[in-house]
Motif scaffolding. Structure first.
Motif, PDB file in Angstrom:
ATOM      1  N   ARG A   1    -124.942  24.205  37.595  1.00 17.76           N
ATOM      2  CA  ARG A   1    -125.372  22.801  37.533  1.00 17.76           C
ATOM      3  C   ARG A   1    -125.191  22.117  38.885  1.00 17.76           C
ATOM      4  O   ARG A   1    -126.066  21.385  39.345  1.00 17.76           O
ATOM      5  N   LEU A   2    -124.039  22.364  39.533  1.00 22.00           N
ATOM      6  CA  LEU A   2    -123.806  21.772  40.846  1.00 22.00           C
ATOM      7  C   LEU A   2    -124.809  22.290  41.864  1.00 22.00           C
ATOM      8  O   LEU A   2    -125.355  21.520  42.669  1.00 22.00           O
ATOM      9  N   GLY A   3    -125.088  23.595  41.813  1.00 18.80           N
ATOM     10  CA  GLY A   3    -126.094  24.157  42.719  1.00 18.80           C
ATOM     11  C   GLY A   3    -127.463  23.550  42.504  1.00 18.80           C
ATOM     12  O   GLY A   3    -128.193  23.266  43.462  1.00 18.80           O
ATOM     13  N   SER A   4    -127.830  23.312  41.244  1.00 18.22           N
ATOM     14  CA  SER A   4    -129.130  22.711  40.940  1.00 18.22           C
ATOM     15  C   SER A   4    -129.196  21.274  41.439  1.00 18.22           C
ATOM     16  O   SER A   4    -130.240  20.826  41.946  1.00 18.22           O
ATOM     17  N   MET A   5    -128.089  20.532  41.310  1.00 20.18           N
ATOM     18  CA  MET A   5    -128.070  19.159  41.821  1.00 20.18           C
ATOM     19  C   MET A   5    -128.277  19.140  43.334  1.00 20.18           C
ATOM     20  O   MET A   5    -129.042  18.326  43.860  1.00 20.18           O
ATOM     21  N   ILE A   6    -127.589  20.036  44.035  1.00 16.72           N
ATOM     22  CA  ILE A   6    -127.739  20.098  45.493  1.00 16.72           C
ATOM     23  C   ILE A   6    -129.161  20.500  45.860  1.00 16.72           C
ATOM     24  O   ILE A   6    -129.772  19.925  46.772  1.00 16.72           O
ATOM     25  N   ARG A   7    -129.706  21.473  45.148  1.00 19.25           N
ATOM     26  CA  ARG A   7    -131.081  21.918  45.422  1.00 19.25           C
ATOM     27  C   ARG A   7    -132.068  20.769  45.235  1.00 19.25           C
ATOM     28  O   ARG A   7    -133.018  20.619  46.022  1.00 19.25           O
ATOM     29  N   ASP A   8    -131.867  19.955  44.215  1.00 20.23           N
ATOM     30  CA  ASP A   8    -132.767  18.822  43.986  1.00 20.23           C
ATOM     31  C   ASP A   8    -132.685  17.779  45.098  1.00 20.23           C
ATOM     32  O   ASP A   8    -133.596  16.961  45.249  1.00 20.23           O
ATOM     33  N   CYS A   9    -131.583  17.770  45.838  1.00 27.00           N
ATOM     34  CA  CYS A   9    -131.445  16.829  46.960  1.00 27.00           C
ATOM     35  C   CYS A   9    -132.177  17.314  48.205  1.00 27.00           C
ATOM     36  O   CYS A   9    -132.287  16.572  49.189  1.00 27.00           O
ATOM     37  N   ALA A  10    -132.644  18.570  48.192  1.00 28.92           N
ATOM     38  CA  ALA A  10    -133.238  19.172  49.386  1.00 28.92           C
ATOM     39  C   ALA A  10    -134.754  19.154  49.326  1.00 28.92           C
ATOM     40  O   ALA A  10    -135.420  20.158  49.604  1.00 28.92           O
ATOM     41  N   SER A  11    -135.332  18.000  48.970  1.00 27.34           N
ATOM     42  CA  SER A  11    -136.781  17.874  49.001  1.00 27.34           C
ATOM     43  C   SER A  11    -137.306  17.957  50.434  1.00 27.34           C
ATOM     44  O   SER A  11    -138.465  18.278  50.663  1.00 27.34           O
ATOM     45  N   GLN A  12    -136.454  17.642  51.403  1.00 33.41           N
ATOM     46  CA  GLN A  12    -136.712  17.913  52.807  1.00 33.41           C
ATOM     47  C   GLN A  12    -135.431  18.521  53.373  1.00 33.41           C
ATOM     48  O   GLN A  12    -134.404  18.522  52.708  1.00 33.41           O
ATOM     49  N   PRO A  13    -135.478  19.115  54.580  1.00 26.94           N
ATOM     50  CA  PRO A  13    -134.281  19.783  55.110  1.00 26.94           C
ATOM     51  C   PRO A  13    -133.027  18.924  54.982  1.00 26.94           C
ATOM     52  O   PRO A  13    -133.054  17.719  55.245  1.00 26.94           O
TER      53      PRO A  13
END
Length: 568
Positions: A389-401
């Motif tokens: 879940r934490l990894g998915s939250m971080i991934r969702d924050c990376a819409s740009q670098p």
């Protein structure tokens, strides 16, 4: 029910010293294993004590026990003061608690007087304040700070006591920035058709950092100079619509935000003689100060940034002594990434290193800035593990670098551990650079950057860069925030041992180990903890020593107890 059970359930009978110790550690969130290690007893003994105490408190789980224990301890101590009863003396300690210096970073939220306003405006303002209070409380908890709501309106949050972090001033600045952003967004959404100044600019925010004399065993602070300074700045900040910070905060958190100069006003001076040079705090995501030249350019990061932009995550471990140098270099690398178009996400470690506490802190901090990073707000993640879940939250924050800066003595290990293999895999193909502190245990002043690739634990470092650090400037009153954070992270016994040794660094540390008279297993635990923290190191021929004289002197200056004075 037999007599023993009746006695165990008698709430009017004072707790035994051991029961008080266990309940106090329970309220701190300690596990059975941690309680056993701190008290030098077996886990089975801890379970037996907790069984009796749970029956006495009338609870069936730890969460309810913490609440009931806090109330019971408070009531028992109150009864003890009234009756003249006092707790039996604890075992002889090698460190006498007293009053000590702490660097306290404070955020004050000012609310103007609301007299002579219409009912409609009053209702809108009240709804805003209820939402604001919950938001400030949640933000402060996520950043591992302390929060209090003032009876006359307004709020106070502070960092640095009862626990210190490497970056307390940075946390205060980030909190002020986040509160202002939340308030601006709320007003723009709900108060579009109003011209009331109480709704268009409802609050002022001030940030101040001062060394304070505090009692070691207290949680709440009263009469602190930093409270007064932050409150003054908050009053002047309201018309500006931007948080104001004093000179000390700027020196302690120079790279975390963009600092905006404030022109002096002849009719409303901000009291520069007391607060120093006052600056406003810029908005989240603005271009930050580029200080790569201070580290020789750090050109090696350019390739790392390029690799991340191509869609391969990169982990970087920043290891240094003194620890404060790691914070400065993490800021430098993060600011360089921002100048190349990266978004920034800062994650700050809590003092309590339990997995659930770390995950909760990181999740709360991500939620604070999710809207700024164009990430989903309020999204429910149904994956099986906290790490996923934490990894998915971080991934969702990376819409740009995205550059993720993680602060804490051993933040890299902590983040990699809570993510786990599945969480790390969520990030491998994302345009992310993770720059995290990881305290090294080499006894010389230097900073090492290790490039770890997309998987921090499975890949060997591809390159290692070593840089010498400049002398670390002493903070006011010789306070070292980084070493204070290290001391706060130690177990009680380890802290007592290292403080006693720092008070007389000419004597071998082994003498203090013998003097403490601890059981063998507890002695080994303390020595292992102190060695892992980097405060001491094995010496040739056997035994232990401080890693350097500077460390011993800094610990001594931090922990010299100011004795209580009897007033007649």
């Amino acid at each position: 029910m037999n007599k023993r059970e009746e006695g165990d359930l008698d709430k009017n009978r004072p707790l035994t010293p051991r029961q008080e110790q266990i309940l106090s550690l329970l309220t701190e969130g300690k596990s059975n294993k941690e309680i056993a290690e701190e008290l030098g007893i077996q886990q089975g003994t801890v379970k037996q004590h907790l069984f009796v105490l749970f029956r006495r408190l009338g609870v069936v789980n730890r969460a309810k026990a913490v609440i009931a224990a806090s109330q019971l301890l408070k009531a028992q101590r109150s009864r003890g003061r009234e009756s003249g009863w006092s707790k039996p003396a604890k075992q002889t300690s090698i460190h006498k608690p007293g009053y000590v210096w702490r660097m306290i970073a404070v955020v004050a939220v000012f609310l103007p007087d609301a007299t002579s306003i219409s009912t409609g405006v009053l209702v809108q303002r009240d709804q805003y304040l209820l939402a604001l209070r919950q938001t400030v409380s949640d933000f402060t908890e996520a950043l591992d700070g302390q929060f209090v709501s003032m009876p006359y309106g307004g709020f106070l949050a502070w960092f640095g006591h009862p626990y210190s972090h490497l970056d307390d001033a940075d946390r205060a600045v980030h909190l002020a920035q986040s509160i202002q952003k939340w308030s601006d967004d709320y007003c723009a959404q709900h108060f579009v058709e109003t011209d009331s100044d109480l709704l268009t600019r409802p609050i002022g925010i001030g940030v101040a950092s001062h060394p304070e004399v505090v009692a070691e065993k207290t949680v709440q602070l009263t009469g602190a100079e930093s409270f007064r300074s932050a409150a003054i700045l908050a009053r002047h900040a309201r018309p500006l619509g931007r948080p104001l910070a004093d000179e000390s905060t700027q020196r302690l958190a120079p790279l975390s935000v963009q600092w905006l100069k404030v022109k002096a006003s002849s009719d409303k001076p901000i009291g520069r003689q007391r607060e120093g040079s006052v600056s406003a705090i810029g908005e989240y995501g603005q271009l930050l100060l580029d200080t790569r030249s201070r580290w020789g350019g750090i050109d090696f990061v350019d390739e790392i940034f390029a690799s991340a932009k191509s869609g391969v995550a990169q982990w970087m471990s920043v290891e240094s002594w003194p620890p404060a140098a790691a914070t400065a270099l993490i800021d430098t690398i993060g600011n360089a990434a921002v100048s190349l178009g990266f978004n920034v996400l800062r994650l700050r470690m809590p003092v309590q290193t339990r997995r659930d506490r770390i995950v909760a802190g990181f999740v709360g901090q991500i939620e604070i800035v999710s809207a700024v990073l164009n990430a989903p707000v309020g999204k429910v993640y149904t994956l099986s593990s906290d790490g996923e879940r934490l990894g998915s939250m971080i991934r969702d924050c990376a819409s740009q670098p995205l550059v993720i800066q993680v602060y804490g003595l051993k933040a890299l290990d902590a983040l990699a551990t809570v993510l786990g293999e599945r969480g790390v895999n969520q990030l491998v193909s994302c345009p992310i650079v993770i720059v995290a502190a990881n305290l090294m245990d080499v006894g010389q002043a230097q900073t090492v950057v290790r490039l770890l690739g997309p998987r921090p634990k499975s890949d060997a470092p591809s390159r290692v860069f070593t840089m010498r650090t400049n002398g670390h400037a002493d903070l006011p009153q010789a306070i070292r925030a980084d070493l204070q954070a290290m001391l706060d992270g130690l177990s009680v016994t380890s802290k007592q041992l290292i403080v006693a040794a720092a008070n007389d660094p000419a004597r071998p540390i082994d003498d203090f180990v013998t003097q403490a008279g601890l059981p063998h297993h507890q002695t080994q635990f303390c020595l292992s903890e102190l060695t892992a923290s980097g405060l001491i190191a094995p010496k040739s021929g056997g035994g232990f020593q401080f890693r350097d004289l500077m460390t011993a002197q800094a610990i001594h200056s931090l922990t010299v107890a100011i004795p209580e004075m009897n007033v007649t």
